[in-house]
Each structure stands twice: as structure tokens, then as C-alpha cells.
Write a protein that holds these residues in place. Structure first.
Motif, PDB file in Angstrom:
ATOM      1  N   GLU B 136     -36.709   7.127  23.143  1.00 20.85           N
ATOM      2  CA  GLU B 136     -37.475   6.540  22.031  1.00 20.85           C
ATOM      3  C   GLU B 136     -37.681   5.036  22.147  1.00 20.85           C
ATOM      4  N   GLY B 137     -36.700   4.355  22.712  1.00 15.73           N
ATOM      5  CA  GLY B 137     -36.845   2.897  22.784  1.00 15.73           C
ATOM      6  C   GLY B 137     -36.717   2.208  21.441  1.00 15.73           C
ATOM      7  N   ALA B 138     -36.116   2.893  20.463  1.00 17.64           N
ATOM      8  CA  ALA B 138     -36.011   2.308  19.114  1.00 17.64           C
ATOM      9  C   ALA B 138     -34.924   1.246  19.043  1.00 17.64           C
ATOM     10  N   ARG B 139     -33.982   1.289  19.993  1.00 19.02           N
ATOM     11  CA  ARG B 139     -32.915   0.283  19.988  1.00 19.02           C
ATOM     12  C   ARG B 139     -32.992  -0.609  21.231  1.00 19.02           C
ATOM     13  N   PHE B 140     -33.124  -0.004  22.387  1.00 16.51           N
ATOM     14  CA  PHE B 140     -33.251  -0.760  23.644  1.00 16.51           C
ATOM     15  C   PHE B 140     -34.643  -0.538  24.212  1.00 16.51           C
ATOM     16  N   GLN B 141     -35.238  -1.601  24.730  1.00  9.53           N
ATOM     17  CA  GLN B 141     -36.498  -1.464  25.416  1.00  9.53           C
ATOM     18  C   GLN B 141     -36.263  -1.642  26.922  1.00  9.53           C
ATOM     19  N   PRO B 142     -36.999  -0.998  27.809  1.00 11.11           N
ATOM     20  CA  PRO B 142     -38.126  -0.117  27.504  1.00 11.11           C
ATOM     21  C   PRO B 142     -37.676   1.253  26.991  1.00 11.11           C
ATOM     22  N   ASP B 143     -38.634   1.975  26.379  1.00  7.96           N
ATOM     23  CA  ASP B 143     -38.375   3.374  26.065  1.00  7.96           C
ATOM     24  C   ASP B 143     -38.381   4.160  27.380  1.00  7.96           C
ATOM     25  N   MET B 144     -38.067   5.436  27.324  1.00  4.62           N
ATOM     26  CA  MET B 144     -38.066   6.306  28.527  1.00  4.62           C
ATOM     27  C   MET B 144     -37.061   5.813  29.577  1.00  4.62           C
ATOM     28  N   MET B 145     -36.026   5.111  29.123  1.00  8.23           N
ATOM     29  CA  MET B 145     -35.085   4.464  30.041  1.00  8.23           C
ATOM     30  C   MET B 145     -34.490   5.469  31.039  1.00  8.23           C
ATOM     31  N   GLY B 146     -34.104   6.631  30.529  1.00  7.88           N
ATOM     32  CA  GLY B 146     -33.446   7.626  31.380  1.00  7.88           C
ATOM     33  C   GLY B 146     -34.366   8.146  32.474  1.00  7.88           C
ATOM     34  N   SER B 147     -35.589   8.517  32.112  1.00  3.57           N
ATOM     35  CA  SER B 147     -36.489   9.074  33.129  1.00  3.57           C
ATOM     36  C   SER B 147     -37.033   7.976  34.040  1.00  3.57           C
ATOM     37  N   LEU B 148     -37.137   6.741  33.536  1.00  3.70           N
ATOM     38  CA  LEU B 148     -37.554   5.624  34.397  1.00  3.70           C
ATOM     39  C   LEU B 148     -36.525   5.389  35.503  1.00  3.70           C
TER      40      LEU B 148
END
Lengths: 412, 412
Positions: B136-148
């Protein structure tokens, strides 16, 4: 000696006028912003008041302070049964203001009195100079506090109990700076000199505006409610986008003002979407509208059309809506005799003038129902005002003040 | 046993699926808002992870955690040389989210594994279940952190050093909740079950959407600069109203999306005038624009047109402008064989399906270049998502999960 034709060559002292305005402009000056801040009933306002009162006393005026802190200085006439002709404006400012707004009308009036005094001109009627309290409303609301009280438009208790953002009342602050009085001076006529605060005279290269009245004004605040949704996964034809509804309303309000013409102005000053996120369709959007027009029938038509547009722009997109009128003031029409006088005087002085309507509010609009009233405008560079860039050339200041002088001479 | 035709009557347990989603939905639940908040790497996210890992272990999966905290559970196949078929999504949420976003894909995959286990179905290829970190990226950016991280799109150090609004890094929070690991599981195929988060399936009454790709996305942020001026004293034809320019841009962007069609969407999510006062013409106005389109040539045309409109709407009114593209992601096209498989399975189960494009981003779009990938959508009531009102009927959840089951059975 109330026959102007007897003193056709009399002129005010332009250098003295500018010097006085500059001295007042040094009170509350902030070298960082280049503006000055004399919020009503502040220490800086007190300094300005003290300077004005000192200069009034130096000109031999009888100084009176009323219950809301309005300052009046009276120059005697030869016939004590006559009501004075009053000149004036205000000396409070917004934050980081220019030098001229308000101050020009007060110190222009003072310059007229100085000119009469040094030329030993006596008048039949008394001449009064007024500085009204808190015209700007930047610290205490409502604005125009002094003229609202003076004309009985709003009661004293309501005005005195107004609090600033720190919870201080106008009453306490009036007492603190020593400007709660009990006197008053009734006006027989009122004439206010002011910078235009708009671009018209400057753009047309005209030195004098004779103000025939103040536009009617109506303000609305409203909100459109649709549906917040994902900006990627919601097709265009399945949206209820509140921002788009308000955007269309802004455009329609502009079209309305252009269609009505005759000086109609419509402005959306605020717009605020929710949730206000780059990739969310705004489900809500609040807005304000400001509409002004001088002619009564056009004002009524415009107000009706604005409310119809608010409704139509929402309904077209299936948005819910709510709105309310948050302010309304009918147009004020100044006395035609006073308007013609100022035009005649301008022409006699060789100054081209334009009969115009004021878009902004001024103390004069509350004085107008009370006694025959007029305003004289001079150009504002690029129409700027309420900012450090506010500027009027010395020549224009001098010209306007000479029109004030000779208008007054015809009245006293 | 990798021949689906051998188990044509196999069905998942819909009640167990819903019950699992509800149990996860109780973690981080706020009775006041009716939503739940499991921001990535928070205590609530840890509770959700612990629940998922416990259930994975109960099904006999080999659980591995990677360096960014992605959770993988592997069910052995009979041929250890084969890469696993991976199902998955994420379990973190935005603030006050619904029950289904992300969770449905993870627990739908778990339900498939439970169904295979209780029916003692062995497969040739291994089967893996993934929960990716911070989609979601609601707390840490970027979102999609795991799949990135998983796909090598963004480096580990950059992701781990991301800070939340309190200055806590993702690395520290991963350590704190005990989910920084060193394992990984490579995927041979990826299939993600998800709620649509849009209104199309629900509006058309269709149970299954087979996602052929993700729209291309471009974001801009910009500002128009005109002149702040008095709303009363500035005639309509002497204004440089920045808000009106932006309002027209919003309307033109909508017209552009409608004209391009083919699923084009354009959204102004933010608009902010200055000074934002009811009776001042806005001298500045900032805005954002979001444009999405799946077809490459239309995406290119739309992006060019958006930038042309930003320029034209400003220049028309003599406004200065600046803008920049703040994000761009090309469209992702899923594997045609995987798309056809999901369609074929839906049809065999008697479920009408629609081939569609996802308007929202998902972990699948980063997996797609990495291995053959597809997504299966189920209806979202009224298209709502990222809010407590997010809802999908139990029957739809069950149908989507059966499509996942039989798609997987054809792949393993």
C-alpha cells in the motif's frame, strides 16, 4: 469665504502631503517585507493615532474621540449653527500593507486644513477630519467598525465585545491604548479621498475617479458532494467528481459576469477538494463565490443566476450540494450633487476624471445614507493594494488632494 | 495429478475462506470507523503476519522470509526440479481499510492449499503462497516495496532506508517485528486473486474479471501564476486568475479522457489556490493530474495532450506556469496464455467472465516481466475500496477462489 471662486489659485502643498504620508508609513514598518502593519488598536495603531492627534492639535483643531475610538478634529466655521463638512478615512492597515490605503484620505484632509490655515481662509461651515476605527477588520471583525458605530448600523456593545485571535476584546484594547472616548462630531457632508485599489485609472492614464457609489456585494460558501474513488479503476462515465463540478461552476460564474457586463465581477476565491490526493477522485469539494454589481436590477439578476448555476453544475453531475449566502450588501449610490461637484471641480482644475463605481468597500458607504457623500479616487499603480507594492505617484496624490480642497471649498 | 480434468468437481470451502478473511479483518479493527488499519511493519501488521505464518505451518508449508520481509509458504511437488506456481498478494492495509484488498489474494491462495491438502491432491510442481511487504505504501514509500525488491526493480538498501513520518526506517521496523529474513522462493508462474476496486464487474453483474494487464500511468504536479487582486475592484477583462485557468484545465482533462476513450481516465485530485480568501482573485493555483491508459499509442497520445493542455490553459489567460511529471509507469501486459487459461477455467465453472484492464497497481505488475502472470478480479460493491464500506459478497469470493483453484490445477 465659502466661495471657491474667491480662491481659485489655492493649492495644497504636495511635498508636505507626501512627507506626512511617509511619516505615518514609517510606523509599523517592517524592513524585511517592505510593508507596514498597524492592526486596529495595536501599539502601532496607537502610535499612528498619537501622531494624527498631535498634528490635529498643531492645526488648532478641537479633537474628540468617540466610544469606539473614532478620532474627529474640528476646524471652526463662522456659523456655529451649521453641521461640519467632514473629510476622512482610516489609519489602520492590514498586515504588510502599503502606505496609502486609508492614510491618504485622512492626511489629504489634514493637508486641506493645513492649506486653509496657512492661507488664513475662514469658512462659514465648520470643517471636520475623521479617522474611523478598524476599517480593515484584519484584527477585529466586523471591518468598518468605526463607521458602523458612527452611523448606528451596529450597536456599541456588539462591536466592543469583538475578540481578536488572542481573545483580547476591542473594549480592553481601546482602554489599553487610551482611545475610548465619549465625544462625537456629527457630519453634514462627507467626502473621502482614497486610492482606487483597482487598475482602471492607472490603465486609462486618468488622474481622477469620481465615485458614484459602491457595488452591491454577495458572497456564498458551498460544498459539492459526489463519490471519492480510485482515479485508475473508475471509468469516466461512472464518476461523481465533486472537483469537476466546482471547476465548471468557476468557469460558469466567469461567463455570467462577462455576459451581464456593466462592471459585473464574479470570483471564486477558495476551492478545496477532499481527500486532496493525487490519485483519488475528489468526493467533496468546497468553494466560495463573490459577486458584485452596481445596478440594482443586474445585481438581483446576477444573484439569482449564481444560485441557479450552483444548483445546475451540481445536478448535471449527480452531485449533492449545499450552499449559503454568507454576506450581502446592497449597492450604495452616492449623492448626485456631490458627484457632480467633484466632477466640476476636477474639470476646473484641468484634471480629466472618470465617473466610476468602487469595487471595494469603504467607510463612505456607511456614511452615505447618513449625509450627502462622495469619494474621490486616484490611480493605483497596476491596481495593487494591501501589499508593500501598493503605489501612487506624488503628482496623483497632489491632484486628488487639490480636488478635495476645492470640493470642500464649495461646500463650506 | 496435475490434470485438472481429473478433479473437475473439486471446490474450495467458501465458509472457511470467508471466516479466515474475517479473522484477519479483526486485526487492527477500529469499532469507531468500522475500518481496520494494518500499516506495513506495524504491530498490527506483525499480528497479521503471525496469523498467516501459523496457518501456513498448520498446512505443512515450508515458510521462508526474505530480506524485505516478504513471506513465502511452499507446498512441495513431486518434481523438485520444477519452479513453483505462486499465488499471493499482500496483507498490509491503508488506514481504515476494508477486509478484502490484498487479504483476499493471500487467503484465497491459502484456501486453495487447504482444499488440496484435505483432498490429498498431490501436484507435480510445487505450489507457493506469497504475502508481499508494504504493497500500500501508506506508511513507507515507495508502495509495492515487497514486489519491487523481489523482482530486483529497486535495490534493498534504498527500500530498507525508507522512513515513516516518525523517522523510523523500514529496516528498524522489520527487525523490531522480527520479519527480516534471508530466504526466498523463486516463482515459475504468478497468479493474483483480488477484488476489482472499481465498479465495472458489479455494475455489469459479472462474477469474474480476467485481467489482461495494468494501465499505463502518468502523474503531473504543476502551478499556474497570475496576479492576486481585489475581487471587487478588478474588472473581469483585467484579471489573471490562476484558479480559473486550473478549473479550465480540469474540464479539458475530462474532455480529453472522454475523447480518447478506450478506458482512458484523467483526474485532477488536488487543487489549491493562493491566497485562498473569499474576496481575493487567486494569484497562484497548484494542481495535480493523473492520466491512465492501457494501449501504448493512446497512452503516448494522452500524455502529450495533457502537457499541451497544461500549457494552453495557462497561456490563454496570460498565466505563467510550471509543471513536472512526478510519476510514470508504462502499461503492463499479462501473459496471454495465463489470461486464456483463467478465461477457460471460468467458462468451465459456468462463471461469466470479462477480459479487463486493471486501473489500479498491484504486485502482479512487477511479477509480470519476471514470470507468466495473470490476475483474477471479483466484484467490488459500488466500486468502493480503501474504506470501511469496501465489500464483496461471499458467493463472489467463493467463485473467484474456485477459478484460482482450477487455474492452479492446470498449471501444477
Amino acid at each position: 469665504m465659502n466661495d471657491d471662486k474667491g480662491r481659485p489659485d489655492l493649492r495644497i502643498n504636495g511635498e508636505r502631503l507626501v512627507s506626512s504620508i511617509k511619516e505615518m508609513g514609517s510606523i509599523g514598518f517592517d524592513p524585511e517585507t517592505g510593508g507596514r502593519t498597524r492592526l486596529a488598536l495595536s501599539d502601532a495603531d496607537k502610535k499612528g493615532r498619537d501622531l494624527l492627534c498631535r498634528w490635529m492639535h498643531e492645526e488648532g483643531l478641537d479633537v474628540k474621540i468617540d466610544q469606539i475610538g473614532n478620532i474627529f478634529g474640528v476646524r471652526e466655521g463662522t456659523d456655529p449653527s451649521e453641521l461640519p463638512v467632514m473629510m476622512g478615512s482610516h489609519i489602520d492597515t492590514v498586515r504588510d500593507a502599503g502606505m496609502f490605503d486609508g492614510v491618504y484620505g485622512v492626511f489629504g484632509g489634514l493637508e486641506v486644513i493645513r492649506t486653509l490655515n496657512e492661507n488664513k481662509v475662514r469658512t462659514r461651515k465648520p470643517l471636520a477630519l475623521a479617522a474611523f476605527t478598524n476599517e480593515e477588520g484584519a484584527r477585529f471583525q466586523p471591518d468598518m467598525m468605526g463607521s458602523l458605530f458612527y452611523t448606528g448600523t451596529v450597536g456599541l456593545e456588539e462591536l466592543l465585545s469583538s475578540k481578536d485571535e488572542n481573545g483580547l476584546t476591542a473594549a480592553d484594547e481601546l482602554d489599553r491604548i487610551g482611545y475610548r472616548g465619549s465625544g462625537t462630531v456629527r457630519a453634514g457632508r462627507y467626502i473621502e479621498l482614497h486610492i482606487e485599489q483597482g487598475p482602471r485609472l492607472y490603465a486609462e492614464g486618468l488622474p481622477i475617479g469620481v465615485v458614484r457609489g459602491i457595488q452591491g456585494l454577495a458572497w456564498w460558501a458551498g460544498e459539492y458532494c459526489g463519490e471519492s474513488n480510485h482515479a485508475g479503476s473508475t471509468p469516466m462515465d461512472m464518476r461523481k467528481d465533486a472537483l469537476l463540478g466546482v471547476a465548471e461552476l468557476a468557469a460558469e460564474a466567469e461567463k455570467l459576469a462577462l455576459r451581464l457586463g456593466n462592471g459585473s465581477v464574479a470570483t471564486m476565491g477558495k476551492i478545496s477538494p477532499k481527500p486532496d490526493i493525487i490519485n483519488i477522485i475528489p468526493g467533496k469539494c468546497s468553494f466560495t463565490l463573490d459577486f458584485r454589481q452596481f445596478e440594482k436590477s443586474l445585481f438581483e439578476e446576477g444573484k439569482g443566476e449564481i444560485e441557479r448555476l450552483i444548483t445546475a453544475c451540481a445536478e448535471k453531475r449527480g452531485l449533492k450540494y449545499n450552499f449559503r449566502k454568507v454576506a450581502e450588501a446592497p449597492a450604495v449610490v452616492f449623492d448626485s450633487g456631490m458627484v457632480e461637484l467633484a466632477e466640476r471641480v476636477s474639470a476646473r482644475l484641468g484634471l480629466a476624471s472618470k465617473r466610476m463605481v468602487s469595487g471595494a468597500s469603504h467607510d463612505a458607504q456607511f456614511l452615505s445614507p447618513f449625509c450627502p457623500t462622495v469619494m474621490i479616487f486616484v490611480p493605483s499603480k497596476d491596481g495593487r493594494s494591501h501589499c508593500p507594492e501598493e503605489w501612487t505617484e506624488a503628482e496623483d496624490l497632489e491632484n486628488g488632494c487639490n480636488v478635495l480642497l476645492h470640493s470642500v471649498l464649495e461646500l463650506v
